[in-house]
Motif scaffolding. Structure first.
Motif, mmCIF file in Angstrom:
data_model
loop_
_atom_site.group_PDB
_atom_site.id
_atom_site.type_symbol
_atom_site.label_atom_id
_atom_site.label_comp_id
_atom_site.label_asym_id
_atom_site.label_seq_id
_atom_site.Cartn_x
_atom_site.Cartn_y
_atom_site.Cartn_z
ATOM 1 N N THR A 181 71.124 -36.657 -9.946
ATOM 2 C CA THR A 181 71.957 -35.529 -10.339
ATOM 3 C C THR A 181 72.199 -35.678 -11.829
ATOM 4 N N VAL A 182 71.940 -34.623 -12.578
ATOM 5 C CA VAL A 182 72.042 -34.670 -14.037
ATOM 6 C C VAL A 182 73.198 -33.765 -14.457
ATOM 7 N N MET A 183 74.146 -34.344 -15.166
ATOM 8 C CA MET A 183 75.381 -33.646 -15.517
ATOM 9 C C MET A 183 75.593 -33.744 -17.024
ATOM 10 N N GLY A 184 75.623 -32.589 -17.680
ATOM 11 C CA GLY A 184 75.797 -32.574 -19.127
ATOM 12 C C GLY A 184 76.921 -31.656 -19.542
ATOM 13 N N VAL A 185 77.570 -32.014 -20.650
ATOM 14 C CA VAL A 185 78.665 -31.206 -21.175
ATOM 15 C C VAL A 185 78.300 -30.714 -22.569
ATOM 16 N N SER A 186 78.550 -29.427 -22.829
ATOM 17 C CA SER A 186 78.299 -28.810 -24.123
ATOM 18 C C SER A 186 76.813 -28.952 -24.484
ATOM 19 N N MET A 187 76.468 -29.597 -25.611
ATOM 20 C CA MET A 187 75.063 -29.816 -25.923
ATOM 21 C C MET A 187 74.380 -30.598 -24.814
ATOM 22 N N GLY A 188 75.114 -31.515 -24.177
ATOM 23 C CA GLY A 188 74.549 -32.254 -23.055
ATOM 24 C C GLY A 188 74.158 -31.343 -21.914
ATOM 25 N N GLY A 189 74.914 -30.248 -21.704
ATOM 26 C CA GLY A 189 74.535 -29.267 -20.696
ATOM 27 C C GLY A 189 73.242 -28.568 -21.062
ATOM 28 N N MET A 190 73.028 -28.321 -22.349
ATOM 29 C CA MET A 190 71.773 -27.705 -22.797
ATOM 30 C C MET A 190 70.596 -28.648 -22.560
ATOM 31 N N ILE A 191 70.818 -29.934 -22.809
ATOM 32 C CA ILE A 191 69.765 -30.918 -22.556
ATOM 33 C C ILE A 191 69.474 -30.989 -21.059
ATOM 34 N N ALA A 192 70.525 -30.978 -20.242
ATOM 35 C CA ALA A 192 70.345 -31.015 -18.787
ATOM 36 C C ALA A 192 69.581 -29.783 -18.305
ATOM 37 N N GLN A 193 69.902 -28.614 -18.834
ATOM 38 C CA GLN A 193 69.157 -27.408 -18.484
ATOM 39 C C GLN A 193 67.679 -27.561 -18.846
ATOM 40 N N THR A 194 67.421 -28.100 -20.042
ATOM 41 C CA THR A 194 66.041 -28.292 -20.494
ATOM 42 C C THR A 194 65.303 -29.269 -19.586
ATOM 43 N N MET A 195 65.997 -30.316 -19.133
ATOM 44 C CA MET A 195 65.394 -31.241 -18.178
ATOM 45 C C MET A 195 64.997 -30.532 -16.892
ATOM 46 N N ALA A 196 65.911 -29.706 -16.367
ATOM 47 C CA ALA A 196 65.633 -29.018 -15.104
ATOM 48 C C ALA A 196 64.459 -28.065 -15.240
ATOM 49 N N ILE A 197 64.244 -27.537 -16.437
ATOM 50 C CA ILE A 197 63.116 -26.634 -16.689
ATOM 51 C C ILE A 197 61.820 -27.416 -16.833
ATOM 52 N N ARG A 198 61.839 -28.463 -17.640
ATOM 53 C CA ARG A 198 60.608 -29.168 -18.009
ATOM 54 C C ARG A 198 60.257 -30.309 -17.057
ATOM 55 N N TYR A 199 61.264 -30.884 -16.396
ATOM 56 C CA TYR A 199 61.038 -32.019 -15.501
ATOM 57 C C TYR A 199 61.741 -31.769 -14.168
ATOM 58 N N PRO A 200 61.385 -30.713 -13.469
ATOM 59 C CA PRO A 200 62.127 -30.354 -12.248
ATOM 60 C C PRO A 200 62.090 -31.433 -11.179
ATOM 61 N N HIS A 201 61.025 -32.230 -11.148
ATOM 62 C CA HIS A 201 60.910 -33.273 -10.132
ATOM 63 C C HIS A 201 61.857 -34.439 -10.388
ATOM 64 N N ARG A 202 62.484 -34.502 -11.572
ATOM 65 C CA ARG A 202 63.403 -35.589 -11.887
ATOM 66 C C ARG A 202 64.869 -35.186 -11.698
ATOM 67 N N VAL A 203 65.120 -33.894 -11.525
ATOM 68 C CA VAL A 203 66.501 -33.396 -11.441
ATOM 69 C C VAL A 203 66.790 -32.984 -10.008
ATOM 70 N N LYS A 204 67.528 -33.829 -9.298
ATOM 71 C CA LYS A 204 67.863 -33.519 -7.915
ATOM 72 C C LYS A 204 68.855 -32.371 -7.845
ATOM 73 N N SER A 205 69.843 -32.389 -8.712
ATOM 74 C CA SER A 205 70.780 -31.280 -8.848
ATOM 75 C C SER A 205 71.279 -31.264 -10.288
#
Length: 361
Positions: A181-205
């Motif tokens: 589960t990847v949880m980001g705040v502010s810029m960290g949320g943008m990084i988490a969104q980018t992870m879910a887009i580019r590395y979907p197999h690594r982001v469980k939620s």
């Protein structure tokens, strides 16, 4: 003694957590002791000595004990960039990777919130983004002029959020986690969104807090905009003063700021690795990466979006746009919450993240 590029050879205090205030709870604050001071200069550059004063409330007074706690963060590598990371306490539970926001270190995730997340069954991992804290400071890259950064960010930004997402995947690899589960705040949320887009197999939620899917959505109020352009402090005290000032501008109107905690964080963060130029490069990554609105439509990871109804830095429309872009995302908007993580909301946030992880299976 030589050190890796971007790593400070200074010593710093272990930041142990947000001070507790209610009767019967353990209160933990950072304090440099004479013993810790004596160790300075005698410990190898790769070792960090921290002194933590633990005070337990017992009846009308306090009993005190001082404990020196060595703290060496683990390292992950993405090419020339090294990321300092740490497992919070427990090494059991559902993997949860926390990504902090613009220009602040991993310890800005409050210890009390991490405790709540652990109690809800998570194995919590925090790390410093590139150009921050104990991770590599990319001093060989140019510092974008603010005017050009705001006017033509793609021309001058030395890296993108996609590079920071790749850093985060390197942290997952180093921790031995296939998915989290990847949880980001502010810029960290943008990084988490980018992870879910580019590395979907690594982001469980995915948990996106106080964030936005595009720089032009949820832009700050005129008063809050000053936080992004404020000249960095040159001393630990200046850094602390600026952090308190900006927290009064962008913090939660319903919940008072914890000034002693903010000052403790600022002083320890300054000693761990102050890098004012890194903040400008991180801002460039945010502005130059553009919109993720269309790409977020492809995200299939169960998603929770959390936002403050009174956030002046990334206004609530940013959270709503994120939730609309991701299919079946759940949006939670907290009244009275600004661009911070108020202690009163930690239990509810932790429960919501646990419910999301359960939904992800």
């Amino acid at each position: 003694m030589p050190t890796r590029p971007g790593f400070s050879s200074n010593y710093w205090l272990l930041y142990a957590g947000r001070p507790a205030t209610s009767t019967g709870r353990t209160e933990t604050v950072t304090e440099r002791s004479d013993t810790a001071t004596a160790l300075m200069g005698r410990v190898p550059g790769s070792i960090v000595a921290g002194a933590v004063l633990v005070r337990r409330r017992r009846g009308p007074g306090f009993s005190r004990r001082r404990t020196l706690m060595p703290h060496v963060p683990a390292r992950a590598a993405n090419g020339d960039v090294e990321l300092a990371y740490e497992r919070y306490n427990s090494r059991r539970g559902e993997p949860l990777l926390l990504i902090m926001g613009f220009s602040v270190q991993r310890h800005f995730w409050p210890a009390g919130l991490c405790d709540e997340l652990e109690r809800n069954g998570f194995d919590v991992l925090r790390f410093d983004n590139r150009d921050c804290g104990q991770s590599t400071h990319l001093d060989w890259l140019p510092v974008p002029p603010l005017g050009l950064l705001l006017g033509a960010p793609k021309l001058v930004a030395p890296y993108r959020l996609s590079d920071m997402a790749a850093d985060t995947v390197a942290v997952l690899d180093a921790a031995g986690w296939e998915r989290a589960t990847v949880m980001g705040v502010s810029m960290g949320g943008m990084i988490a969104q980018t992870m879910a887009i580019r590395y979907p197999h690594r982001v469980k939620s995915l948990v996106s807090i106080s964030s936005t899917p595009a720089p032009h959505i949820g832009q700050p109020t005129l008063r809050a905009r000053r936080v992004l352009t404020l000249r960095p402090g040159r001393t630990a005290e200046e850094v602390a003063d600026r952090l308190v000032w900006q927290s009064r501008i962008i913090g939660s109107p319903r919940y008072p700021i914890d000034e002693p905690w903010l000052r403790d964080y600022a002083h320890s963060a300054f000693a761990r690795g102050h890098n004012p130029d890194g903040g400008r490069r991180q801002l460039g990554a945010v502005l130059a990466s553009g919109s993720r609105l269309r790409a977020l439509r492809s995200v299939e990871s169960p998603t929770l979006v959390v936002h403050g109804a009174d956030d002046p830095l990334i206004r609530p429309v940013g959270g709503r746009a994120t939730a609309r872009a991701v299919r079946n995302a759940r949006l939670v908007v907290h009244r009275g919450m600004g661009h911070d993580l108020p202690a009163a909301l930690w239990p509810e946030i932790a429960r919501d993240v646990a419910a999301l992880a359960d939904r992800a299976g």
